[in-house]
Design an enzyme around this catalytic site. Structure first.
Site, PDB file in Angstrom:
ATOM      1  N   ARG A 193      10.804  -8.893  11.179  1.00 58.08           N
ATOM      2  CA  ARG A 193      11.058  -9.685  12.380  1.00 58.08           C
ATOM      3  C   ARG A 193      11.750 -11.009  12.015  1.00 58.08           C
ATOM      4  O   ARG A 193      12.631 -11.463  12.732  1.00 58.08           O
ATOM      5  CB  ARG A 193       9.722  -9.964  13.069  1.00 58.08           C
ATOM      6  CG  ARG A 193       9.836 -10.203  14.543  1.00 58.08           C
ATOM      7  CD  ARG A 193       8.482 -10.561  15.097  1.00 58.08           C
ATOM      8  NE  ARG A 193       7.652  -9.384  15.341  1.00 58.08           N
ATOM      9  CZ  ARG A 193       7.684  -8.696  16.476  1.00 58.08           C
ATOM     10  NH1 ARG A 193       8.503  -9.044  17.445  1.00 58.08           N
ATOM     11  NH2 ARG A 193       6.915  -7.658  16.650  1.00 58.08           N
TER      12      ARG A 193
ATOM     13  N   LYS B 214      -2.348   2.509  12.955  1.00 57.41           N
ATOM     14  CA  LYS B 214      -3.662   2.985  13.350  1.00 57.41           C
ATOM     15  C   LYS B 214      -4.156   2.145  14.514  1.00 57.41           C
ATOM     16  O   LYS B 214      -4.140   0.928  14.447  1.00 57.41           O
ATOM     17  CB  LYS B 214      -4.621   2.904  12.155  1.00 57.41           C
ATOM     18  CG  LYS B 214      -4.215   3.890  11.056  1.00 57.41           C
ATOM     19  CD  LYS B 214      -4.990   3.738   9.767  1.00 57.41           C
ATOM     20  CE  LYS B 214      -4.481   4.781   8.757  1.00 57.41           C
ATOM     21  NZ  LYS B 214      -5.129   4.662   7.439  1.00 57.41           N
TER      22      LYS B 214
ATOM     23  N   GLY C 134      -3.929   8.370   6.526  1.00 59.27           N
ATOM     24  CA  GLY C 134      -4.726   8.874   5.416  1.00 59.27           C
ATOM     25  C   GLY C 134      -5.370   7.741   4.652  1.00 59.27           C
ATOM     26  O   GLY C 134      -5.249   6.578   5.039  1.00 59.27           O
TER      27      GLY C 134
ATOM     28  N   LYS D 122     -12.177   5.625  12.683  1.00 53.86           N
ATOM     29  CA  LYS D 122     -12.945   5.369  11.455  1.00 53.86           C
ATOM     30  C   LYS D 122     -13.207   3.878  11.260  1.00 53.86           C
ATOM     31  O   LYS D 122     -14.172   3.490  10.607  1.00 53.86           O
ATOM     32  CB  LYS D 122     -12.216   5.950  10.235  1.00 53.86           C
ATOM     33  CG  LYS D 122     -10.766   5.489  10.073  1.00 53.86           C
ATOM     34  CD  LYS D 122     -10.555   4.473   8.987  1.00 53.86           C
ATOM     35  CE  LYS D 122      -9.236   3.765   9.201  1.00 53.86           C
ATOM     36  NZ  LYS D 122      -8.632   3.129   8.087  1.00 53.86           N
TER      37      LYS D 122
ATOM     38  N   ASP E  72     -10.028   9.232   5.036  1.00 52.12           N
ATOM     39  CA  ASP E  72      -9.761   7.854   5.416  1.00 52.12           C
ATOM     40  C   ASP E  72     -11.071   7.093   5.647  1.00 52.12           C
ATOM     41  O   ASP E  72     -11.206   5.916   5.285  1.00 52.12           O
ATOM     42  CB  ASP E  72      -8.904   7.852   6.686  1.00 52.12           C
ATOM     43  CG  ASP E  72      -8.172   6.545   6.880  1.00 52.12           C
ATOM     44  OD1 ASP E  72      -8.281   5.669   6.004  1.00 52.12           O
ATOM     45  OD2 ASP E  72      -7.493   6.402   7.911  1.00 52.12           O
TER      46      ASP E  72
ATOM     47  N   VAL F 225      -7.501 -10.146  13.300  1.00 53.94           N
ATOM     48  CA  VAL F 225      -8.382  -9.248  14.039  1.00 53.94           C
ATOM     49  C   VAL F 225      -8.431  -7.904  13.320  1.00 53.94           C
ATOM     50  O   VAL F 225      -7.399  -7.331  12.994  1.00 53.94           O
ATOM     51  CB  VAL F 225      -7.872  -9.040  15.477  1.00 53.94           C
ATOM     52  CG1 VAL F 225      -8.842  -8.148  16.246  1.00 53.94           C
ATOM     53  CG2 VAL F 225      -7.721 -10.374  16.179  1.00 53.94           C
TER      54      VAL F 225
END
Lengths: 357, 556
Positions: free
Chosen positions: A37, A114, A142, A197, A250, A285
């Site tokens: 960016r 994720k 993974g 997870k 994972d 976060v």
């Protein structure tokens, strides 16, 4: 630099994981465009072969000379047959909006993000389909700690897509003596495995901090996986996916590694901090914080029993004492080791419930 | 329409294509490993002999078929690879001829002379003076509303080939689409019609006019199915505008389709790909989803009985239903005309074979309305390539988007609203009952179930509120009476219309008013008409799917 050869692949997002993916592809001898960016970051990568903002403290590791960084999204995307999208979930849609102006139906794309979108619960591939004309898409997920991979340690990963060509092309760029790339057609399962997870990782962080021992941790991981799989199946995933690298694989690495953000949030909460303090101490976060809220809402909506996810939610978002959550979990009714809904799903019958049938 | 010469070309192209396929992996991942030539022949022989065993042994056609397969069986014993190929050619050629049989241009021309514009003729033919007595001969065109995105169809047809994909509730559907297409000034659509339609005493002789080819659903030989699919593909590639009912057969439950037959649907994708690979002019294929919404359905009783009889294992081929009985047609039309009921044929947004909407000029648009080049979806390094797994995935997405369009273009009639409201009240009163117990507790010849009128009115009001919101969000369509009831906040007008409709055609009124109570006299039909509103999550009602056990039902 190898500008002479037109890049056939690009990576969007020069964070920790995006840079790592570009580096791995570069090391395999492919010219790879990397979109950052910020112009300064692109310059730093091009000139110093370094990404000090996200990847630091690695003595002697230089980023691959095959990476061509750019701050122009158009330059990164136009005419490239395969695009990896590695953008944090909260910025994913806005980048896809820009991408929509640039991509063409002939292009293939794999995301390695994720998380689910807050409010809509949408998966990243759903966002790609809503914002762009891209159809031949997939997901990379993974047990992949970026740092270990930059250090050249061996690992395995999963590329899931309904389109064999996507898997083939992604694998061709990623595979090496260091990285095994496994194929899956269950896009939903792989995306959810990587997301959910993180909730269990928060619980693992608490368990470590509370010194509950290895038995407890194993109990937590296994029952956690069962909850993740139950919710996943209700959302359309294949139960078997959760026994693969993007599921248990994972989950294991996230729960075992004390440096993972989710793990650290859990530990901070168990030390008595509240969520704001825990997040401040971390400086960012953790994905599991969001995921626990989404999973809490979804499991309620779908009427799926998930005591562990609910426990984490209440500790993280409602300020419940982790010890109280633990004793509630230990006192709760004991169910079958293998959930009947998973047995049914594994045997090929459709999941029951409000959305099944 | 095709010339005789073109039909011959079509037949030989189909034959060639099917034969080429044998021994190579199928597009359909469910088909399993490819069969050898010998295996394919054995399979055909087995399926066909199995079928013939159940046919009338004195039927001429059956006798001819039996002779053909007996010969085949004999020749197969000592056939080498070359002879096997010749035998296969014979079978496929025979199948193709049979499928194209009613495609004969001479027949078409003759029929066109005798009974031009096909459907108006059919419908005047259907309402002869002797049947209607002194009543005025009604005109169907006043009872069929053709609406939706019809303006671009003519232009799209010039630029490419249309595949019209309607919802399917009744055998009247193909006639109505034929009528609509004629009204819109488009030439007839090519259409695979079940053999039973050709043999139907009422419409059989008009089928040729609809550009229909024959589908014999009794033939379960995979080779036959392959031939059918190739026939559809080739006719599309020849530029013939097609009509498919993508749900496969009439919805038994009364609900909008929940899944489509991917085999036939996949023809749009493969035809477009083949057109591009062969550099055909006007290669575009446009899929046009369309809903046909009836206030009353001619075959409702038979269909819902079939659905209930054995959810998931319905008979599939129904030949002896209302559609073949004059008096049912007459009652149906009488009811339609007397009550001035309207059937809505609603054309949705045309799509490319990937499910992307297209604009008036036929250009594909991305989800944000930007023009895109759809051929790119087939390209690898700038070349259009074959990839069955990829195309199966595109077909799945096309299915999803057609279903979404069906849901948005579904037109709701007062009968659907009343049935939904009554069924919901009855279901809530017996939450512990499963569907069968619930249905048998209502009426079923013994006691009728009655509901207090105010209670029903209140339920309808709440339902209308939800429908209004969904309509405003573009998720559903409403017929004029339903709209009127919403605008004027007048439940009575809807209730009156629904009760009159329910009292007119079916042997027993579905719902009937007696004083201040409504009596449900036919629970199954109530359920059937209710199902048209299934899948919208209205009034927190459970979905139809949750009524069925594992395995599920077609169209559920």
């Amino acid at each position: 630099m190898s500008d002479t050869r037109a890049a056939q692949v690009s990576v969007l997002g020069a964070g920790n994981w995006g840079t790592t993916i570009a580096h791995l592809i570069g090391q395999n001898g492919f010219t790879v465009k990397l979109w950052a960016r910020k112009q300064e970051l692109a310059d730093e990568i091009n000139q110093l072969r370094r990404n000090s903002r996200y990847i630091s403290g690695l003595e002697g590791v230089q980023l691959s000379a095959n990476i061509v960084a750019t701050a122009s999204l158009a330059e990164a995307v136009r005419g490239v047959p395969l695009v990896f999208i590695v953008i944090p979930s909260q910025a994913f849609r806005s980048v896809c909006e820009q991408l929509g102006e640039l991509v063409e139906p002939s292009q293939l794309a794999v995301h390695a993000t994720k998380g689910l979108e807050l409010g809509t619960y949408k998966r990243m591939t759903e966002i790609m389909l809503e914002e762009t004309c891209l159809r031949r898409i997939g997901v990379l997920s993974g047990p992949n700690i970026a740092r270990e991979m930059i250090e050249g340690k061996p690992a395995g990963t999963v590329v899931a897509s309904r389109f064999p060509r996507v898997i083939e092309l992604a694998r061709a760029h990623l595979k090496s003596r260091q990285l095994r790339v496994y194929a899956n057609t269950d896009v939903v399962g792989v995306e959810l495995g990587g997301t959910l997870k993180n909730i269990i990782a928060i619980a693992a962080g608490m368990a470590t901090q509370m010194q509950l021992g290895e038995n407890a941790k194993s109990l937590l991981i296994t029952r956690g996986l069962s909850e993740v799989a139950r919710l996943g199946v209700a959302l359309g995933a294949d139960p078997m996916t959760f026994s693969g690298l993007a599921g248990i694989g994972d989950l294991m690495v996230t729960c075992a590694s004390p440096i993972s953000r989710n793990h650290r949030v859990g530990a901070a909460l168990a030390r008595g901090m509240n969520l704001t303090e825990a997040i401040n101490s971390l400086g960012m976060v953790a994905e599991g914080v969001k995921a626990s809220k989404i999973a809490f809402e979804l499991t309620n909506q779908l009427n799926i029993r998930s005591p562990l996810i609910h426990g984490v939610y209440r500790v993280v978002h409602e300020g419940l004492d982790p010890r109280a959550a633990l004793s509630e979990l230990m006192d709760a009714a004991v169910q079958d080791d293998i959930d009947p809904s998973l047995v049914r799903a594994a045997n090929g019958s459709p999941p029951r419930g409000p959305h099944g049938g | 329409m095709l010339s005789a010469d073109e039909v011959a070309k079509l037949v030989s192209e189909v034959t060639e294509r099917v034969i080429m396929r044998v021994g190579s992996p199928s597009d359909d991942p469910a088909a399993g490993p490819p069969r050898t030539l010998g295996e394919t022949l054995d399979e055909t022989l087995w399926w066909e002999q199995e079928r013939l065993r159940e046919q009338d042994p004195n039927d001429e056609e059956t006798l001819a078929d039996k002779q053909f397969y007996a010969d085949l069986h004999r020749q197969l014993q000592h056939a080498n690879a070359l002879e096997q190929r010749r035998l296969l050619q014979q079978i496929v050629h025979r199948y193709t001829h049979e499928i194209a049989g009613n495609f004969s241009p001479t027949v078409y021309k003759l029929a066109a002379k005798v009974a031009p514009p096909m459907l108006s003729a059919l419908l005047t033919g259907l309402s002869p003076r002797r049947l209607f007595g002194r009543e005025a001969i009604p005109r169907l065109d006043q009872h069929v509303i053709i609406e939706g995105e019809v303006d671009n169809l003519e232009r799209l047809r010039e630029r490419g080939t249309l595949v019209v994909t309607p919802t399917h509730s009744s055998n009247l559907d193909s006639l109505l689409i034929g009528f609509a297409v004629h009204e819109l000034g488009l030439p007839p659509l090519t259409y695979g019609a079940g053999l039973s339609l050709f043999r139907n005493p009422i419409v059989g002789k008009f089928m040729h006019n609809l550009g229909a080819y024959t589908v014999d659903r009794r033939k379960r030989d995979p080779l036959y199915k392959q031939t059918l699919k190739a026939f559809a593909s080739v006719s599309l590639e020849f530029g013939q505008d097609n009509l498919f009912f993508p749900g496969g057969s009439r919805s038994r439950s009364g609900a909008i389709e929940r899944g489509l037959k991917k085999g036939l649907l996949g023809c749009s994708v493969s035809a477009y790909r083949n057109n591009l690979m062969r550099g055909k002019p006007n290669p575009d294929i446009y899929v046009v989803p369309c809903t046909i919404s009836y206030p009353l359905v001619l075959e409702a009783s038979t269909l819902i009985e079939d659905w209930l009889a054995e959810v998931g294992k319905s008979r599939y081929i129904i030949v002896d239903d209302e559609f073949s009985r004059w008096e049912r047609w007459l009652d149906f039309l009488r009811g339609m005309f007397a009550l001035d009921l309207k059937i809505h044929i609603r054309f949705g947004r045309a799509m490319d074979p990937f499910g992307n909407p297209v604009d008036a000029a036929g250009t594909s648009l991305d989800p944000k309305g930007r023009p895109i080049s759809a051929r790119g979806y087939f390209e690898v390094d700038g070349e259009v390539v074959e990839d069955p797994a990829r195309d199966a995935e595109y077909t799945r997405e096309l299915e999803r988007r057609i279903l979404a369009e069906f849901s948005r273009q579904n037109v709701i009639h007062p009968t659907h609203v009343l049935a939904f409201a009554c069924f919901e009240l009855l279901r809530r009163a017996q939450p512990e009952f499963d569907l069968y117990r619930l249905l048998s507790s209502i009426g079923a010849g013994r006691s009728e179930q009655s509901l207090a009128l105010p209670e029903v009115e209140e339920e309808i009001e709440l339902l209308l509120e939800e429908l209004e919101r969904r309509f405003a969000a573009g998720q559903i369509r409403l017929s004029s009476v339903v709209t009127e009831a919403i605008t004027n906040d007048d439940v009575a007008v809807l209730l009156r219309a629904a009760l009159r409709s329910f009292g007119t055609y079916h042997p027993k009124p579905v719902v009937e008013r007696r004083g201040v109570r409504l009596h449900v006299c036919d629970a199954k039909l109530l359920f059937y008409y209710r199902n048209r509103l299934d899948g919208y999550a209205l009034r927190d009602a459970p979905a139809l799917a949750s009524f069925t056990g594992p395995g599920g039902a077609r169209h559920v």
